[in-house]
Design an enzyme around this catalytic site. Structure first.
Site, short mmCIF file in Angstrom:
data_model
loop_
_atom_site.label_atom_id
_atom_site.label_comp_id
_atom_site.label_asym_id
_atom_site.label_seq_id
_atom_site.Cartn_x
_atom_site.Cartn_y
_atom_site.Cartn_z
N VAL A 183 -24.24 44.75 40.53
CA VAL A 183 -23.51 45.74 41.34
C VAL A 183 -23.38 45.30 42.79
O VAL A 183 -22.62 45.90 43.54
CB VAL A 183 -24.13 47.16 41.31
CG1 VAL A 183 -24.13 47.74 39.92
CG2 VAL A 183 -25.50 47.21 41.95
N LYS A 184 -24.10 44.26 43.22
CA LYS A 184 -24.07 43.83 44.62
C LYS A 184 -22.85 42.93 44.88
O LYS A 184 -22.08 42.66 43.98
CB LYS A 184 -25.38 43.13 44.97
CG LYS A 184 -26.65 43.95 44.61
CD LYS A 184 -26.77 45.23 45.43
CE LYS A 184 -27.73 46.25 44.83
NZ LYS A 184 -29.13 45.95 44.94
#
Ligand SMILES: *Cc1c(COP(=O)(O)O)cnc(C)c1O
Length: 378
Positions: A183-184
């Protein structure tokens, strides 16, 4: 959920990334090989920090940082109330006590005034979290930590590529931690990195990620020796070359992705301007890396209904985060009570994260805002 579900964050992996990983699979080194050092050098160059140490996750990076600066039983480390639990957990791993500081109402960043209030003779460090991608107020935090002889650690898992007063994240604190979870901004599957300007701390963390042993397998092979010594108690927090090849390939795309995120955020700002949903403020002196797009719902609106309505339409809204000390574990361990950080608790009741990732376009933003406004009016 529909098949066109838009998650709040997700990775973008292309054929170049896949080819880079396959090259490593065909090479001699799957782990502790040349790609690890290359990825470290690339992140050091990107952030402008002299040293970088790659590890198996952002959480491992936080743990290595706490260990390297000598955090131990009896010590206190100040962390913001609103963050991912790992920020505080890393303090617990070392047998020390996280002390929660409140946040600023409009940015949800740690409030330096409240940090100052929570300093005691036991305080050893402050972990600042660049919530949602915006760097904290580092000038004030630096002044405060230097004056009180504390180490300043940046949990920059949300802010790779962000800037504060013209300076890149990675050069603003004594140690800075990144995560490469999918998700980063860029991903290695799982992975993390610490950047630091102190060679001694970097060396400690290199040893810590490898059981506390002074040399790694490849160094011994290059030197033609079998002998090694364990100098301290460490962990296996190594990251593989397979992962670092992916990270290196992803890093090439980061500048374009940061622009994309900024454009999407500006589009949200524009469409939401006349609505009752209030996005977080961004300070004029920062370049926000926009890991998350977070705003506040008005008091009259039921967040659960909005959340359910959005999810029903395939929009992956989320809530980041429950104040850490309200988790059952921390309530029990620290005896933390409601009211410890009033701004954090107030914000938590109203916040909502809207999807923001580099696979989205402006049409998606328009649709999400239309659905959000509809859900708020129901
Ligand atoms: C993602 C994240 C972490 C932990 O990173 P992992 O790589 O998932 O271990 C720590 N702190 C914050 C603020 C994060 O968002």
């Amino acid at each position: 959920m529909t098949s066109s579900f838009i998650p709040y964050g997700r990775q973008l992996v292309d054929e170049d990334d896949i080819a880079a990983v396959i090259d490593v699979l065909r090479s001699d080194w799957l782990t502790t090989g040349p790609c690890v050092a290359q990825f470290e050098e690339a992140i050091a160059a990107f952030t402008g920090a002299p040293f970088a140490v790659a590890v198996s996750s952002g959480t491992a990076a936080l743990h290595a940082a706490m260990h390297a600066i000598g955090i131990g039983p009896g010590d206190e480390v100040i962390v913001p109330a609103i963050t991912f639990a790992a920020t505080a957990n890393a303090v617990m791993f070392q047998g020390a006590t996280p002390v929660f500081a409140d946040i600023e109402e409009d940015t949800l960043l740690v409030d330096p005034t409240d940090v100052e209030r929570r300093i005691t003779p036991r305080t050893r460090a402050v972990i600042a979290v660049d919530y949602a991608g915006q760097p904290c107020n580092y000038d004030v935090l630096r002044q405060l930590t230097e004056y009180n002889n504390l180490t300043l650690v940046a949990d920059s898992c949300h802010s790779l590529g962000a800037e504060y007063k013209g300076r890149k994240v990675g050069t603003l604190a004594d140690l800075t931690v990144f995560s490469f979870h999918p998700v980063k901004h860029i991903t290695t599957g799982e992975g993390g990195m610490i950047v630091v300007d102190d060679a001694g701390l970097a060396e400690k963390m290199r040893s810590f990620r490898n059981h506390g042993i002074s040399t790694d397998h490849r160094q011994r092979e290059l030197r033609g020796t079998w002998y090694y010594e364990m100098q301290q108690l460490g962990y296996n927090y190594r990251i593989t070359d397979i992962q670092c090849a992916l990270g290196l390939s992803q890093l090439n795309k980061l500048p374009a992705w940061l622009c994309k995120r900024k454009e999407l955020a500006a589009t949200y700002d524009e469409y939401l301007r006349d609505s009752s949903f209030t996005p977080l403020a961004t300070r004029p002196y920062v370049q926000n890396a926009y890991h998350l797009y977070v705003g506040r719902l008005p008091l009259a609106v039921d967040r659960n209904l909005v959340f359910q309505s959005m999810r029903h339409h395939g929009i992956g809204v989320n809530v980041h985060y429950l104040p850490v000390y309200l988790h059952p574990y921390y309530r029990q361990k620290l005896g933390a009570k409601d009211g410890l950080c009033p701004q954090a608790e107030k914000a938590y009741e109203r916040i909502l994260s809207l999807p923001l990732n580099q696979t989205m376009d402006e049409t998606a933003v328009e649709r999400i805002v239309r659905l959000l406004i509809g859900a708020m009016e129901q």
